[in-house]
Design an enzyme around this catalytic site. Structure first.
Site, PDB file in Angstrom:
ATOM      1  N   LEU A  50       0.780  -1.235   0.000  1.00  0.00           N
ATOM      2  CA  LEU A  50       0.000   0.000   0.000  1.00  0.00           C
ATOM      3  C   LEU A  50       0.810   1.283   0.000  1.00  0.00           C
ATOM      4  O   LEU A  50       0.336   2.309  -0.465  1.00  0.00           O
ATOM      5  CB  LEU A  50      -0.845   0.041   1.283  1.00  0.00           C
ATOM      6  N   HIS A 117      -0.459  -5.854  -0.036  1.00  0.00           N
ATOM      7  CA  HIS A 117      -1.249  -5.981  -1.261  1.00  0.00           C
ATOM      8  C   HIS A 117      -0.412  -6.617  -2.388  1.00  0.00           C
ATOM      9  O   HIS A 117      -0.941  -7.087  -3.392  1.00  0.00           O
ATOM     10  CB  HIS A 117      -1.758  -4.594  -1.686  1.00  0.00           C
ATOM     11  N   ASP A 243       9.691   3.182  17.021  1.00  0.00           N
ATOM     12  CA  ASP A 243       9.149   3.224  15.665  1.00  0.00           C
ATOM     13  C   ASP A 243       7.831   3.990  15.652  1.00  0.00           C
ATOM     14  O   ASP A 243       6.873   3.605  16.337  1.00  0.00           O
ATOM     15  CB  ASP A 243       8.949   1.790  15.155  1.00  0.00           C
ATOM     16  N   ASP A 284       7.451  -4.174  10.033  1.00  0.00           N
ATOM     17  CA  ASP A 284       8.673  -4.941  10.320  1.00  0.00           C
ATOM     18  C   ASP A 284       8.918  -5.959   9.194  1.00  0.00           C
ATOM     19  O   ASP A 284      10.069  -6.312   8.900  1.00  0.00           O
ATOM     20  CB  ASP A 284       8.549  -5.726  11.628  1.00  0.00           C
ATOM     21  N   ASP A 299      15.728 -11.383  12.446  1.00  0.00           N
ATOM     22  CA  ASP A 299      15.992 -10.208  11.608  1.00  0.00           C
ATOM     23  C   ASP A 299      15.218 -10.367  10.288  1.00  0.00           C
ATOM     24  O   ASP A 299      15.387 -11.363   9.595  1.00  0.00           O
ATOM     25  CB  ASP A 299      17.504 -10.145  11.334  1.00  0.00           C
TER      26      ASP A 299
END
Ligand code: CA
Length: 316
Positions: A50, A117, A243, A284, A299
């Site tokens: 998106l 998406h 974040d 993430d 990770d």
């Protein structure tokens, strides 16, 4: 005595030389192994979801991922399709780019990797042109719709969620889109995109493209029409207080009532061989924002590298 000393010194020198030679050849072998770790047979094409085009907040959408794959020997392309359009329109745009990539590289097929998406988008290409696709990998894919899209389109049945939760989720989504695109709200989010991402819109799409979708929350078929299908997802909406996107994902996750990455439920993400649920939220999964994630879990970049190696070992 002098001769004895010279002989001893020569012996030591030979031993040191031998150890150096072994050390160097081992180092060489390791370097060679690292070089080929992600060296897939077919090029890898990364397909965004998106947020923005090939970037999020002006940085690579798949943050640090293309370079990590290239370092291990993969040929990597980052597709650019409409940020907000129907799955079919995005799919046709991607199909044209896949053909270009094949022409440029001479490759007979590509490995498609889609986020959000991007999941349904790559399924579209594999559905209409399976001969061009070696594998489809859906990461946090909106394969059976998103509760958040249902809320924004007003299709959540009355009474299932409090008005406050619904309003906050809608606001959080707009904030997240603004954060990613630097633009103003839902004007960046045409109705065609939202319709594709609702549960009803996804079900309709899935009737035409049912390949590799599980009927439940497990794995689907791994091989359909010669195409390998894989998926993984995050199931932890809030992972790093530094974040800026975590707040919005945390608020949206309250609408699910089941495991989600904040935007997509774990069950909606399933496609083909399910490779795992990770302590990651929706951003993430593409190592955003700029690598801020749960430091004590897998990770995200490593997961992409390991998957490229998986494709390589499958001769894809
Ligand atoms: Ca993050």
């Amino acid at each position: 005595m002098y001769r004895y000393l010279v002989r001893r010194l020569r012996a030591v020198a030979r031993l040191v030389g031998l150890m150096l030679a072994i050390g160097l050849s081992l180092a060489g072998a390791t370097a060679q192994a690292q070089t080929g770790y992600t060296q897939t047979r077919y090029p890898i094409v990364l397909v965004h979801g998106l947020f923005g085009f090939d970037s999020f907040l002006g940085v690579d959408y798949f943050y640090g991922i293309p370079s990590a794959l290239q370092q291990g020997g993969a040929r990597v392309f980052v597709a650019q399709v409409s940020a907000a359009n129907s799955t079919e329109v995005r799919g046709e745009q991607l199909l044209a780019q896949v053909k270009n990539i094949m022409a440029i590289t001479g490759a007979a097929k590509v490995n498609l990797v889609g986020h959000s998406h991007g999941g349904p988008t790559i399924r579209y290409v594999a559905g209409v042109a399976p001969g061009l696709v070696a594998s489809v990998t859906s990461i946090g894919g909106v394969n059976k719709g998103s509760r958040v899209a249902d809320i924004l389109r007003g299709t959540v049945p009355a009474g299932t969620l409090s008005e406050t939760v619904v309003n906050n989720a809608a606001k959080a989504f707009v904030a997240l889109i603004n954060l990613g695109s630097g633009a103003t709200g839902l004007s960046q989010m045409p109705i065609a995109a939202l319709n594709s991402l609702t549960t009803a819109g996804s079900l309709k799409f899935n009737q035409r493209f049912p390949q590799a979708l599980p009927s439940d929350c497990g794995s689907g078929a791994e091989l359909v029409n010669g195409v390998r299908y894989y998926s993984w997802t995050g199931t932890q909406p809030v992972t790093n207080v530094l974040d800026v996107s975590d707040g919005a994902l945390g608020i949206m996750s309250l609408t699910f009532g089941q495991a989600s990455d904040g935007l997509v439920s774990a069950c909606s993400s399933r496609l083909g061989k399910h490779l795992g649920d990770y302590r990651q939220n929706h951003l993430d999964e593409v190592n955003q924002v700029v690598g801020l994630r749960d430091w004590f879990s897998a990770d995200p970049v490593t997961l992409y590298r390991q998957h490229a190696n998986r494709l390589k070992l499958a001769n894809l």
